[in-house]
Motif scaffolding. Structure first.
Motif, PDB file in Angstrom:
ATOM      1  N   HIS A  94      -1.108  -5.030   4.912  1.00 40.67           N
ATOM      2  CA  HIS A  94      -0.051  -5.011   5.874  1.00 40.67           C
ATOM      3  C   HIS A  94      -0.752  -5.392   7.282  1.00 40.67           C
ATOM      4  O   HIS A  94       0.124  -5.945   8.058  1.00 40.67           O
ATOM      5  N   HIS A  95      -1.755  -4.787   7.607  1.00 42.98           N
ATOM      6  CA  HIS A  95      -2.315  -5.016   8.987  1.00 42.98           C
ATOM      7  C   HIS A  95      -3.671  -5.867   8.760  1.00 42.98           C
ATOM      8  O   HIS A  95      -4.228  -6.320   9.969  1.00 42.98           O
ATOM      9  N   GLY A  96      -3.414  -7.040   8.067  1.00 44.76           N
ATOM     10  CA  GLY A  96      -3.990  -8.243   8.020  1.00 44.76           C
ATOM     11  C   GLY A  96      -5.685  -7.929   8.056  1.00 44.76           C
ATOM     12  O   GLY A  96      -6.516  -7.166   7.600  1.00 44.76           O
ATOM     13  N   GLN A  97      -6.310  -8.515   9.164  1.00 45.30           N
ATOM     14  CA  GLN A  97      -7.679  -8.424   9.276  1.00 45.30           C
ATOM     15  C   GLN A  97      -8.086  -6.958   9.823  1.00 45.30           C
ATOM     16  O   GLN A  97      -9.267  -6.752  10.257  1.00 45.30           O
ATOM     17  N   GLN A  98      -7.276  -5.926  10.418  1.00 45.76           N
ATOM     18  CA  GLN A  98      -7.676  -4.990  10.988  1.00 45.76           C
ATOM     19  C   GLN A  98      -7.746  -3.845  10.240  1.00 45.76           C
ATOM     20  O   GLN A  98      -8.168  -2.829  10.760  1.00 45.76           O
ATOM     21  N   SER A  99      -7.607  -3.948   9.018  1.00 48.19           N
ATOM     22  CA  SER A  99      -7.848  -2.785   7.885  1.00 48.19           C
ATOM     23  C   SER A  99      -8.680  -3.142   6.867  1.00 48.19           C
ATOM     24  O   SER A  99      -9.174  -4.344   6.615  1.00 48.19           O
ATOM     25  N   PHE A 100      -9.113  -2.155   6.315  1.00 51.40           N
ATOM     26  CA  PHE A 100      -9.926  -2.403   5.233  1.00 51.40           C
ATOM     27  C   PHE A 100      -9.326  -1.874   3.794  1.00 51.40           C
ATOM     28  O   PHE A 100      -8.779  -1.054   3.979  1.00 51.40           O
ATOM     29  N   LEU A 101      -9.627  -2.607   2.833  1.00 53.91           N
ATOM     30  CA  LEU A 101      -9.364  -2.154   1.430  1.00 53.91           C
ATOM     31  C   LEU A 101     -10.454  -1.291   0.902  1.00 53.91           C
ATOM     32  O   LEU A 101     -11.563  -1.591   0.643  1.00 53.91           O
ATOM     33  N   VAL A 102      -9.916  -0.181   0.460  1.00 50.95           N
ATOM     34  CA  VAL A 102     -10.829   0.845  -0.097  1.00 50.95           C
ATOM     35  C   VAL A 102     -10.480   1.249  -1.419  1.00 50.95           C
ATOM     36  O   VAL A 102      -9.269   1.237  -2.035  1.00 50.95           O
ATOM     37  N   PRO A 103     -11.385   1.156  -2.414  1.00 48.53           N
ATOM     38  CA  PRO A 103     -10.962   1.451  -3.813  1.00 48.53           C
ATOM     39  C   PRO A 103     -10.452   2.750  -3.986  1.00 48.53           C
ATOM     40  O   PRO A 103     -10.721   3.882  -3.469  1.00 48.53           O
ATOM     41  N   LEU A 104      -9.281   2.848  -4.596  1.00 50.68           N
ATOM     42  CA  LEU A 104      -8.707   4.215  -4.848  1.00 50.68           C
ATOM     43  C   LEU A 104      -8.908   4.522  -6.483  1.00 50.68           C
ATOM     44  O   LEU A 104      -9.053   5.613  -6.800  1.00 50.68           O
ATOM     45  N   ALA A 105      -8.468   3.643  -7.303  1.00 48.43           N
ATOM     46  CA  ALA A 105      -8.562   3.770  -8.736  1.00 48.43           C
ATOM     47  C   ALA A 105      -8.939   2.429  -9.440  1.00 48.43           C
ATOM     48  O   ALA A 105      -8.391   1.484  -9.542  1.00 48.43           O
ATOM     49  N   SER A 106     -10.182   2.233  -9.747  1.00 45.50           N
ATOM     50  CA  SER A 106     -10.800   1.136 -10.326  1.00 45.50           C
ATOM     51  C   SER A 106      -9.987   0.670 -11.669  1.00 45.50           C
ATOM     52  O   SER A 106      -9.947  -0.253 -11.927  1.00 45.50           O
ATOM     53  N   ALA A 107      -9.522   1.746 -12.468  1.00 46.12           N
ATOM     54  CA  ALA A 107      -8.824   1.588 -13.515  1.00 46.12           C
ATOM     55  C   ALA A 107      -7.394   0.878 -13.443  1.00 46.12           C
ATOM     56  O   ALA A 107      -6.958   0.376 -14.369  1.00 46.12           O
ATOM     57  N   HIS A 108      -6.980   0.789 -12.298  1.00 52.67           N
ATOM     58  CA  HIS A 108      -5.702   0.324 -11.766  1.00 52.67           C
ATOM     59  C   HIS A 108      -5.866  -1.135 -11.226  1.00 52.67           C
ATOM     60  O   HIS A 108      -4.896  -1.490 -10.781  1.00 52.67           O
ATOM     61  N   LEU A 109      -6.974  -1.564 -10.950  1.00 50.57           N
ATOM     62  CA  LEU A 109      -7.080  -2.758 -10.471  1.00 50.57           C
ATOM     63  C   LEU A 109      -6.500  -3.769 -11.351  1.00 50.57           C
ATOM     64  O   LEU A 109      -6.712  -3.819 -12.742  1.00 50.57           O
ATOM     65  N   LEU A 119     -16.018  -6.440 -11.475  1.00 53.39           N
ATOM     66  CA  LEU A 119     -15.624  -5.927 -10.461  1.00 53.39           C
ATOM     67  C   LEU A 119     -15.395  -4.513 -10.505  1.00 53.39           C
ATOM     68  O   LEU A 119     -15.656  -3.585  -9.729  1.00 53.39           O
ATOM     69  N   ARG A 120     -14.589  -4.219 -11.357  1.00 56.70           N
ATOM     70  CA  ARG A 120     -13.944  -2.941 -11.761  1.00 56.70           C
ATOM     71  C   ARG A 120     -15.157  -1.954 -12.186  1.00 56.70           C
ATOM     72  O   ARG A 120     -15.268  -0.751 -11.598  1.00 56.70           O
ATOM     73  N   ASP A 121     -15.983  -2.462 -13.193  1.00 52.33           N
ATOM     74  CA  ASP A 121     -17.020  -1.666 -13.368  1.00 52.33           C
ATOM     75  C   ASP A 121     -17.889  -1.228 -12.162  1.00 52.33           C
ATOM     76  O   ASP A 121     -18.628  -0.131 -11.861  1.00 52.33           O
ATOM     77  N   GLU A 122     -18.229  -2.458 -11.464  1.00 48.48           N
ATOM     78  CA  GLU A 122     -19.119  -2.331 -10.239  1.00 48.48           C
ATOM     79  C   GLU A 122     -18.809  -1.215  -9.208  1.00 48.48           C
ATOM     80  O   GLU A 122     -19.346  -0.327  -8.620  1.00 48.48           O
ATOM     81  N   ILE A 123     -17.480  -1.421  -9.050  1.00 54.53           N
ATOM     82  CA  ILE A 123     -16.874  -0.642  -7.721  1.00 54.53           C
ATOM     83  C   ILE A 123     -16.789   0.919  -8.394  1.00 54.53           C
ATOM     84  O   ILE A 123     -17.117   1.777  -7.638  1.00 54.53           O
TER      85      ILE A 123
END
Length: 457
Positions: A94-109, A119-123
């Motif tokens: 929502h905030h474009g370049q001003q925010s970070f995406l942080v892993p919440l649930a790798s199983a839900h990617l 990528l799921r396993d690495e995270i």
């Protein structure tokens, strides 16, 4: 020159200083967006337990310019990979370049190809890489200094008013959050929320009808009816305040404490909505559905009802035949304590000196964690303000087959860090805000039975 190293006397006013800090923050995060997906200095593939792993605090520190790209390699790399993954499905923060995406649930990617699976396993490995470095004593010391509580106000606590939840470890945020949520503990079904923020589950709302048919007679036609459980992403925000020293010199124990506190806050808010939410901008709570089965306690009275041992079997009998056995009871801790301590009369009326009504007579064995063979999940999120007559501090008990309650979550959390504002700027603090996208609902409303307006005594 960084924002943290710029003397304040070079600015004519406070507004100029704030503008300068905003520009520096924007520049730092834009640099993160230009990092290639496979940067040479970020870890790819299996991650050893000696790796620095992923740090939520470092992500916030980098966003504010407290640390440089060299000190937040994994966090920048994970942000870029997640951003690319979700952008391919049409989802952007929502905030474009001003925010970070942080892993919440790798199983839900949303992973439907080999690169996404890797990528799921690495995270997941990166989020748990520092688990062995977690020091409970250090976390307890940090928690006391910051005022963060290691006691949860949610589930699975003792009946005397609260016991320590196992100390937070460095795992995925969703693992910590689920362990604190009532519905997850009770056995709710977990699914991934697609990047478009909507998911539908077909359900049977009306069954076919069978008939006895005579020889040569036509079979009466019956038409089953169907419907959908339509889940749409609701925005759940988590907001915490941290001293900036914690960001600059964070240890694995501080990281674990912050993750735990964020998970605790989100779990409590999600639980309250899943129990009693009004819908619209929040989850619609199970107790607000018109199709849920209701039960009036045997000890009904004008100003509040009394739950009796007879009500246990009566509530179970109201579940549909398709439910072999319920998965859990949900009630307040005080209600469960009252049931476990309730005794029959012995010599005179209302003396309460007879055998225990809801548990074995051996008081030394302590109260069980179940009610007649079914697990009890206790939570202070269950209301204590229900009203009947002049009774205004009443509660309720919920019995259900919780796998019929579906929780859909998106696999990432939108993470925004800010050091602006009067309080944050003056006190050298950082405000962290995490946004989750979540919704939940029942596939079959009849799989839940509610006994309302109960006296907690």
């Amino acid at each position: 020159m960084s924002a943290t190293a710029t003397p304040t006397d070079k600015f004519q006013s406070r507004d100029e200083l704030v503008t300068f800090i905003e520009q520096q923050t924007q520049t730092a995060v834009e640099k993160a967006a230009r990092v290639e997906r496979r940067v040479p200095w970020a870890t790819s593939g299996p991650v050893c337990q000696d790796s620095a792993g992923y740090s939520v605090l470092k992500a916030a520190a980098f966003a504010l310019g407290f640390v440089g790209p060299e000190q937040a390699k994994e966090e920048i790399h994970a942000h870029q990979q997640l951003q690319d993954l979700y952008a391919s499905y049409g989802f952007m923060p929502h905030h474009g370049q001003q925010s970070f995406l942080v892993p919440l649930a790798s199983a839900h990617l949303p992973v439907f190809e080999p690169q996404g699976l890797r990528l799921r396993d690495e995270i997941r490995q990166k989020m748990t890489a520092q688990a062995k470095r977690f020091d409970p004593d250090e976390a307890d010391w940090i928690g006391r200094r910051l005022g963060l509580r290691l006691k949860a106000l949610g589930t699975l606590l003792d009946t005397a008013g609260g016991a320590f939840v196992p100390l937070p470890m460095l795992g995925e945020l969703i693992d910590l959050q689920r362990s604190l949520e009532v519905f997850s503990t009770a056995g709710a079904q977990e699914v991934a929320m697609p990047p478009n923020g909507r998911v539908q589950f077909p359900k049977l709302t009306g069954a076919s009808t069978a008939y006895w048919v005579g020889e040569g007679s036509a079979i009466t036609e019956s038409q089953p009816t169907t419907g959908n459980l339509d889940l749409a992403a609701k925005k759940l925000g988590v907001f915490i305040k941290l001293n900036n020293e914690l960001l600059r010199f964070a240890s694995p124990s501080a990281e674990g404490l912050v993750r735990f506190d964020m998970a605790r806050a989100a779990a409590l808010k999600a639980d309250l909505a899943m129990l009693e939410g009004s819908g619209s901008t929040q989850i619609k709570g199970i107790t607000t559905y018109s199709g849920i089965v209701t039960h009036v306690a045997a000890g009904a009275a004008t100003n509040g009802d009394t739950f009796t041992p007879a009500d246990v079997a009566s509530m179970e009998s109201k579940l549909p035949d398709a439910v072999d056995s319920p998965s859990a009871w949900v009630m307040r801790k005080a209600m469960f304590a009252a049931l476990m301590n309730r005794r029959a009369d012995a010599v005179s009326a209302s003396d309460g000196k007879g055998p225990f009504l809801f548990r074995n007579a051996d008081a030394a064995a302590g109260p069980p964690a179940e009610l007649y063979g079914t697990k009890v999940v206790r939570s202070s999120q269950v209301s204590a303000t229900r009203v009947k007559g002049s009774g205004t501090n009443l509660s309720y008990i919920l019995l259900g087959y919780f796998p019929d309650w579906v929780i859909a979550r998106m696999g990432v959390m939108e993470f925004l860090a800010s050091g602006l504002g009067d309080t944050a700027l003056q006190n050298d603090m950082t405000f962290l805000r995490g946004i989750q996208h979540i919704d939940a609902g029942p596939r079959q409303q009849g799989s839940f039975v509610l006994c309302d307006s109960l006296l907690v005594a």
